[in-house]
Motif scaffolding. Structure first.
Motif, PDB file in Angstrom:
ATOM      1  N   THR A 136      16.196   8.630  -2.283  1.00  0.00           N
ATOM      2  CA  THR A 136      15.152   7.912  -2.763  1.00  0.00           C
ATOM      3  C   THR A 136      15.200   9.128  -4.413  1.00  0.00           C
ATOM      4  OG1 THR A 136      13.936   7.273  -1.387  1.00  0.00           O
ATOM      5  CG2 THR A 136      12.453   7.512  -3.110  1.00  0.00           C
ATOM      6  N   THR A 152      13.189  11.988  -2.825  1.00  0.00           N
ATOM      7  CA  THR A 152      12.283  12.426  -1.376  1.00  0.00           C
ATOM      8  C   THR A 152      12.775  14.000  -1.000  1.00  0.00           C
ATOM      9  OG1 THR A 152      11.610  11.660   0.390  1.00  0.00           O
ATOM     10  CG2 THR A 152      14.240  11.130  -0.185  1.00  0.00           C
ATOM     11  N   ASP A 201       8.441  15.144  -6.732  1.00  0.00           N
ATOM     12  CA  ASP A 201       8.484  14.330  -5.278  1.00  0.00           C
ATOM     13  C   ASP A 201       8.153  13.922  -5.061  1.00  0.00           C
ATOM     14  OD1 ASP A 201      11.193  16.054  -5.928  1.00  0.00           O
ATOM     15  OD2 ASP A 201      10.191  17.743  -5.814  1.00  0.00           O
ATOM     16  N   SER A 203       7.668  12.623  -0.383  1.00  0.00           N
ATOM     17  CA  SER A 203       7.932  13.221   1.129  1.00  0.00           C
ATOM     18  C   SER A 203       7.169  11.719   1.972  1.00  0.00           C
ATOM     19  CB  SER A 203       6.590  14.053   1.682  1.00  0.00           C
ATOM     20  OG  SER A 203       6.659  14.280   3.079  1.00  0.00           O
ATOM     21  N   PHE A 204       8.290  11.252   2.485  1.00  0.00           N
ATOM     22  CA  PHE A 204       7.854  10.155   3.693  1.00  0.00           C
ATOM     23  C   PHE A 204       7.389  10.359   5.207  1.00  0.00           C
ATOM     24  CE2 PHE A 204       9.699   8.175  -0.021  1.00  0.00           C
ATOM     25  CZ  PHE A 204       8.570   7.344  -0.335  1.00  0.00           C
TER      26      PHE A 204
END
Length: 335
Positions: A136, A152, A201, A203-204
């Protein structure tokens, strides 16, 4: 008119495609599909690719009505990706190049997506949102490299979709992400999930952890449904991607946004990005879903660009690189 054969095999899809001067002559692909609830491991995936690769090459040449003597170079995915599948395709490319007496072109997988997107999207210098199972990234071209403006910090968005599909025991045919998308269309309740945007950025990891905690309750007959989980994941994750894409457009003042990678096939993501682009006077480039998913033609197109710039890969330097960042590639074919 250089003609390039491209071989792709960085994950569970393996493909062979032929490109000549911006024209896609053929594009064959096979997918390694595992049972519901299971991912794909490097070893079995590599064995699958080894069993079908030469047949795909033969079919791609037949579709293009070409013979090996008509091919000017052999391009292959050098990385990033899974080790065993990459190694199988690289060995196949080296063998064909030596047998046919043609140069090798080691292509960065991410750059392959971008160059195919630029070809089909008719955008010279767009901001790129690259979304797939393993990557990503938000990118823009500057000084002979695709610069990563944001990415990511942990899990790729496609991996998030795949992990939820496994938790819900959804089929992997035709793909976990596609089946998540179909269930999401019937979702009615938006569950609160962690929203991780940090500048450009994303973050998952927190979002995924929350889904893992919710899934057993949903499957046990809780208030929410599997459709609600899929709907909530898409709405939250895609809002994050839309936010960082808009920020990148504002930063670069680019008039176009190019969406590439396997997750680019998702209609809801396309819709959200189109709405954002329209609101700020930018344009979302046309998306041809046949070439969003990993394919050999995109590797052939990037290889064609490398060939015309004289950027050939020596046999001794043709090993794979599992962690091959997009911004490591010197893009000699662009001004």
């Amino acid at each position: 008119m250089p003609t390039v054969l491209g071989l792709e095999g960085s994950a569970n899809k393996v493909g062979a495609g032929v490109v000549r001067d911006g024209v896609i002559l053929s594009n064959r692909r096979a997918t390694y599909v595992t049972p519901p609830g299971h991912g794909f491991a490097p070893g079995p995936t590599g064995r699958h690719h080894r069993g079908v690769l030469l047949g795909l090459v033969s079919d791609a040449l037949a579709d293009a009505r070409l013979r090996p003597r008509d091919i000017d170079a052999v391009a292959f995915t050098r990385g990033p990706g899974m080790g065993a599948p990459l190694a199988v395709v690289a060995a196949g490319a080296r063998t064909l190049a030596q047998e046919w007496g043609r140069p090798l072109l080691g292509v960065n997988h991410c750059v392959g997506h971008i160059e195919m997107g630029r070809l089909l999207g008719h955008a010279r210098d767009p901001v790129v949102l690259y979304v797939s199972g393993g990557n990503t990234q938000v990118l823009a071209f500057s000084r002979r490299r695709y610069r990563i403006l944001g990415e990511t910090l942990d899990v790729a968005v496609g991996n998030c979709l795949d992990r939820l599909a496994r938790l819900l025991q959804l089929s992997n045919d035709p793909s976990p992400g596609y089946n998540i998308e179909q269930l999401a269309k019937r979702g009615r309740r938006l569950l609160e999930l962690p929203y991780g945007v940090k500048g450009l950025d994303v973050s998952f990891a927190g979002l995924l952890s929350r889904l893992q905690a919710l899934a057993p309750k949903v499957l046990g007959g809780g208030e929410a449904t599997p459709e609600d989980l899929c709907f909530s994941l898409q709405e939250t994750a895609f809002a994050m991607l839309t936010e960082v894409s808009e920020r990148a457009l504002a930063l670069t003042r680019a008039p176009h946004l190019l969406l590439v990678g396997g997750v680019a096939c998702n209609r809801r993501l396309q819709e959200m990005l189109h709405t954002m682009c329209s609101a700020r006077g930018a344009q979302l480039c046309p998306i041809d879903e046949r070439y969003c998913v990993d394919n050999g033609a995109m590797i052939a197109q990037a290889g064609w660009e490398m060939l015309r710039a004289g950027q050939v890969t020596e046999l001794a330097q043709s090993g794979i690189t599992q962690r091959y960042r997009t911004d490591e590639v010197e893009v000699t074919w662009r001004d």
